[in-house]
Design a protein around this motif. Sequence first.
Motif, PDB file in Angstrom:
ATOM      1  N   HIS A 127       0.680  -0.981  -0.003  1.00  0.00           N
ATOM      2  CA  HIS A 127       0.005  -0.119  -0.042  1.00  0.00           C
ATOM      3  C   HIS A 127       0.906   1.361  -0.160  1.00  0.00           C
ATOM      4  CE1 HIS A 127      -2.858  -3.021   0.965  1.00  0.00           C
ATOM      5  NE2 HIS A 127      -2.613  -3.204   2.132  1.00  0.00           N
ATOM      6  N   PRO A 128       1.654   1.410  -0.881  1.00  0.00           N
ATOM      7  CA  PRO A 128       2.628   2.430  -0.984  1.00  0.00           C
ATOM      8  C   PRO A 128       2.065   3.926  -1.127  1.00  0.00           C
ATOM      9  CG  PRO A 128       2.567   1.490  -3.004  1.00  0.00           C
ATOM     10  CD  PRO A 128       1.882   0.742  -2.197  1.00  0.00           C
ATOM     11  N   SER A 129       2.737   5.149  -0.905  1.00  0.00           N
ATOM     12  CA  SER A 129       2.154   6.363  -0.852  1.00  0.00           C
ATOM     13  C   SER A 129       2.442   6.962  -2.363  1.00  0.00           C
ATOM     14  CB  SER A 129       2.910   7.279   0.090  1.00  0.00           C
ATOM     15  OG  SER A 129       4.275   7.251  -0.004  1.00  0.00           O
ATOM     16  N   ALA A 130       1.944   7.986  -2.516  1.00  0.00           N
ATOM     17  CA  ALA A 130       2.385   8.518  -4.064  1.00  0.00           C
ATOM     18  C   ALA A 130       3.944   8.974  -4.002  1.00  0.00           C
ATOM     19  CB  ALA A 130       1.827   9.915  -4.172  1.00  0.00           C
ATOM     20  N   ALA A 131       4.450   9.448  -3.016  1.00  0.00           N
ATOM     21  CA  ALA A 131       5.807   9.579  -2.763  1.00  0.00           C
ATOM     22  C   ALA A 131       6.682   8.523  -3.220  1.00  0.00           C
ATOM     23  CB  ALA A 131       6.407  10.308  -1.331  1.00  0.00           C
ATOM     24  N   GLN A 132       6.055   7.319  -2.673  1.00  0.00           N
ATOM     25  CA  GLN A 132       6.961   6.084  -2.611  1.00  0.00           C
ATOM     26  C   GLN A 132       6.745   5.701  -4.417  1.00  0.00           C
ATOM     27  OE1 GLN A 132       4.937   4.011   0.562  1.00  0.00           O
ATOM     28  NE2 GLN A 132       6.934   2.993   0.652  1.00  0.00           N
ATOM     29  N   LEU A 133       5.640   5.953  -4.848  1.00  0.00           N
ATOM     30  CA  LEU A 133       5.481   5.614  -6.356  1.00  0.00           C
ATOM     31  C   LEU A 133       6.183   6.255  -7.389  1.00  0.00           C
ATOM     32  CD1 LEU A 133       1.741   4.546  -6.285  1.00  0.00           C
ATOM     33  CD2 LEU A 133       3.409   3.033  -6.398  1.00  0.00           C
ATOM     34  N   VAL A 134       6.372   7.644  -7.029  1.00  0.00           N
ATOM     35  CA  VAL A 134       7.185   8.526  -7.814  1.00  0.00           C
ATOM     36  C   VAL A 134       8.597   8.166  -8.055  1.00  0.00           C
ATOM     37  CG1 VAL A 134       7.563  10.485  -6.392  1.00  0.00           C
ATOM     38  CG2 VAL A 134       6.959  10.794  -8.908  1.00  0.00           C
ATOM     39  N   ASP A 135       9.202   7.657  -6.851  1.00  0.00           N
ATOM     40  CA  ASP A 135      10.505   7.298  -6.814  1.00  0.00           C
ATOM     41  C   ASP A 135      10.753   6.070  -7.869  1.00  0.00           C
ATOM     42  OD1 ASP A 135      11.392   9.098  -4.990  1.00  0.00           O
ATOM     43  OD2 ASP A 135      11.075   7.877  -3.306  1.00  0.00           O
ATOM     44  N   ILE A 136       9.544   5.130  -7.748  1.00  0.00           N
ATOM     45  CA  ILE A 136       9.777   3.793  -8.653  1.00  0.00           C
ATOM     46  C   ILE A 136       9.605   4.295  -9.817  1.00  0.00           C
ATOM     47  CG2 ILE A 136       8.542   1.682  -9.131  1.00  0.00           C
ATOM     48  CD1 ILE A 136       8.322   1.282  -6.296  1.00  0.00           C
ATOM     49  N   PHE A 137       8.637   5.314 -10.302  1.00  0.00           N
ATOM     50  CA  PHE A 137       8.530   5.653 -11.593  1.00  0.00           C
ATOM     51  C   PHE A 137       9.569   6.325 -12.158  1.00  0.00           C
ATOM     52  CE2 PHE A 137       3.571   6.786 -10.809  1.00  0.00           C
ATOM     53  CZ  PHE A 137       3.411   5.678 -10.654  1.00  0.00           C
ATOM     54  N   ILE A 138      10.394   7.242 -11.621  1.00  0.00           N
ATOM     55  CA  ILE A 138      11.521   7.817 -12.083  1.00  0.00           C
ATOM     56  C   ILE A 138      12.668   6.761 -12.165  1.00  0.00           C
ATOM     57  CG2 ILE A 138      13.440   9.380 -11.194  1.00  0.00           C
ATOM     58  CD1 ILE A 138      11.498  11.044  -9.782  1.00  0.00           C
ATOM     59  N   GLU A 139      12.875   5.876 -11.394  1.00  0.00           N
ATOM     60  CA  GLU A 139      13.705   4.633 -11.772  1.00  0.00           C
ATOM     61  C   GLU A 139      13.399   3.829 -12.807  1.00  0.00           C
ATOM     62  OE1 GLU A 139      16.478   4.407 -10.152  1.00  0.00           O
ATOM     63  OE2 GLU A 139      16.356   6.024  -8.925  1.00  0.00           O
ATOM     64  N   VAL A 140      12.057   3.456 -12.979  1.00  0.00           N
ATOM     65  CA  VAL A 140      11.745   2.677 -14.207  1.00  0.00           C
ATOM     66  C   VAL A 140      12.136   3.475 -15.357  1.00  0.00           C
ATOM     67  CG1 VAL A 140       9.815   1.700 -15.470  1.00  0.00           C
ATOM     68  CG2 VAL A 140      10.177   1.241 -12.987  1.00  0.00           C
ATOM     69  N   VAL A 141      11.656   4.672 -15.569  1.00  0.00           N
ATOM     70  CA  VAL A 141      11.964   5.798 -16.861  1.00  0.00           C
ATOM     71  C   VAL A 141      13.543   5.680 -16.825  1.00  0.00           C
ATOM     72  CG1 VAL A 141      11.566   8.099 -17.502  1.00  0.00           C
ATOM     73  CG2 VAL A 141       9.784   6.676 -16.447  1.00  0.00           C
ATOM     74  N   ARG A 142      14.052   5.862 -15.774  1.00  0.00           N
ATOM     75  CA  ARG A 142      15.513   5.934 -16.084  1.00  0.00           C
ATOM     76  C   ARG A 142      16.272   4.746 -16.747  1.00  0.00           C
ATOM     77  NH1 ARG A 142      18.366   7.437 -10.773  1.00  0.00           N
ATOM     78  NH2 ARG A 142      17.470   9.333 -11.038  1.00  0.00           N
ATOM     79  N   VAL A 143      15.732   3.386 -16.409  1.00  0.00           N
ATOM     80  CA  VAL A 143      16.128   2.232 -17.235  1.00  0.00           C
ATOM     81  C   VAL A 143      15.630   2.348 -18.626  1.00  0.00           C
ATOM     82  CG1 VAL A 143      15.808  -0.247 -17.337  1.00  0.00           C
ATOM     83  CG2 VAL A 143      16.166   1.003 -15.036  1.00  0.00           C
ATOM     84  N   VAL A 144      14.308   2.726 -18.906  1.00  0.00           N
ATOM     85  CA  VAL A 144      13.896   2.824 -20.433  1.00  0.00           C
ATOM     86  C   VAL A 144      14.608   4.028 -21.077  1.00  0.00           C
ATOM     87  CG1 VAL A 144      11.751   3.471 -21.472  1.00  0.00           C
ATOM     88  CG2 VAL A 144      11.397   2.190 -19.595  1.00  0.00           C
ATOM     89  N   ALA A 145      15.031   4.862 -20.510  1.00  0.00           N
ATOM     90  CA  ALA A 145      15.876   5.979 -21.289  1.00  0.00           C
ATOM     91  C   ALA A 145      17.066   5.304 -21.570  1.00  0.00           C
ATOM     92  CB  ALA A 145      16.134   7.314 -20.351  1.00  0.00           C
ATOM     93  N   GLN A 146      17.719   4.583 -20.662  1.00  0.00           N
ATOM     94  CA  GLN A 146      19.131   4.101 -20.967  1.00  0.00           C
ATOM     95  C   GLN A 146      18.926   2.982 -22.028  1.00  0.00           C
ATOM     96  OE1 GLN A 146      22.191   3.889 -20.031  1.00  0.00           O
ATOM     97  NE2 GLN A 146      23.011   2.204 -20.376  1.00  0.00           N
ATOM     98  N   LEU A 147      17.827   2.165 -22.168  1.00  0.00           N
ATOM     99  CA  LEU A 147      17.620   1.325 -23.109  1.00  0.00           C
ATOM    100  C   LEU A 147      17.388   2.221 -24.609  1.00  0.00           C
ATOM    101  CD1 LEU A 147      15.304  -1.295 -21.527  1.00  0.00           C
ATOM    102  CD2 LEU A 147      17.671  -1.911 -22.214  1.00  0.00           C
TER     103      LEU A 147
END
Length: 598
Positions: A127-147
């Motif tokens: 049951h994460p908060s929006a603050a936790q989710l945005v950290d995960i979003f940023i990390e996932v997008v960083r991986v996608v940008a790398q690819l």
Amino acid sequence: MTTDAFHPDHLQPGSMVGPWRILESLGSGNFGHAFKAERDGDFFTLKMAVRPAPGLGGETQELLQEARQVDGRMRHEAATLMANASHPGIPHLRAVDRWPHVSKGYLYIVTDFVPGEPFHVWRKRTHPSAAQLVDIFIEVVRVVAQLHRHGVLIRDLKSEHIIIHPTDHKPVLVDLGSAWLPGGSLLTEGLAPGTPHALPPECVAFVREGRWQQGARFKASETGDLYQLGVFMYEALTLCWPFDPGMPTEELLVAIETVLPRAPHRLNPEAPESLSLIVMKLLEKRPEDRYLDASALSQALWEAAKERSKKSWKVPLELPPEGPAPMTQDEVEERRLQKQEAERRAREVPPSKAEALSREQALEQLSYLTREIEAQVISAEEKEARGKKRKRRAVLVAGACLLGLTLFATGWWWFTPHPSAVLIEKGSAFVSTLHNSRPGRAVLVWLCATLSFGCPAAPVRPLPGDCPQEVVQGMRELGLLQKVYAVVVDINQPGNNLQEGVYHAGKIVSRVVRFGWTGPLPEGTLLYGQLWTEGLTKEWKEAVLGRYTEALLPDGRRIPVCMILGDATGLTIKKKGSKPGEARLQRRMEALPVEMWP
């Protein structure tokens, strides 16, 4: 420990694949079976092709082509991992080899083991908060940008392929078997198998227009990955999808092309509007209306994350107990204006030959893609089964649909071009006009997709019907009919055969247990099938339906079958202690070949 297993599905804990010792199964997909393995005290993930490899005997041209398809996907996944080995958000490649024969065996790759659980499982548990989710979003997008910087397009990005580490909660992107990469095999071109409700609109339009029949290839782009990032973030913020996976295929495809989903902050008032607007931009119908690239998306998320100090960003992001928030009049007006703007932009694009195709033709063209991913839909539907909440939501949805249809009947000019009104004024039946015009059809899809919130309904049992005649004939020639077989319902279920197991809707693999009274299928034969666990009754009690469509014999032969779990009704009453989405059954049961599905 050594093993005489010769097919990936027969590998058990303790089996050796080269220097790698199998510890447990991590699951299987359309192209591979993944295992947790150990070597010299370290843990790894071993993924092996599941289709027959060339040179193992009994090949047909079709089997050889299928094996090359699987091998090709495994090879270019390895190449993708190798090209991006330095990035922390992608598993490190350790080995590529064949088993059990070095040149003729099944291709497998080995990566570092990624501890944790898939995002959707982690999301539901923590049951994460929006603050936790945005950290995960940023990390996932960083991986996608790398690819993307290396020219790699993921093409099948979803929450099941994002593993959340149990300690630092960092996401790791796994399963790149559908990725496109420069210089890769031709298998990476064209349309990639994916998840139907997450297909980008341009992908659906390409198939519907039929250009692939003239030799055209769908050109994947970074914006397609961005759209699927939008689907992932939508699910994270709302526990729903933009479009309900349980919709009929035709309506689902029309919705993806034409319907604007409700914004996440409208569905879930706890979702920050800044994140919701980012998601809606990612879900734009036209690729050029999305973010320019993953780096631009990353910047937008960083800007939104500046609000994370607010109290509203630190509370668990859950839907209200009664389900998604109902639509307000302001939102209805907002959506009307948005749809008008979308239609205006669509008119700027010259019409294509696609409109000449019937819906039947379009669906036929898409069938080869949806066959690959049909089983994933049922798995996705089961993922969000929510018991009593779902029942309350169904009541809300029914009321919303009645309200929506009433609004449509009195104010249909909001959505439908004026020529439809002329038809009605001339005496054409309203229902007839609605169902036989594409705009009218789109309107119905718009209403249903809008008011169903993209949250899946319970899986519906398949209809009775004849088993394919060629399958029946094959079973008859093998002497399988009019026999009874004892099976272990789930080969991955722990415990002994006299205990009960807990089962979920979706794909299942059972194992035949040989007794003197059973039919000719040999001991160890694996049966591949499907379970339906919700919305079924037998003798006024909740029941489970099980069907098998393929058998893998110990000698490596695969044969199509029509078999049911339990008695001739195909239904088995759940054991005491069953819960919504978790059916309790005896671990060992009977299976029957049939000529007609009950």
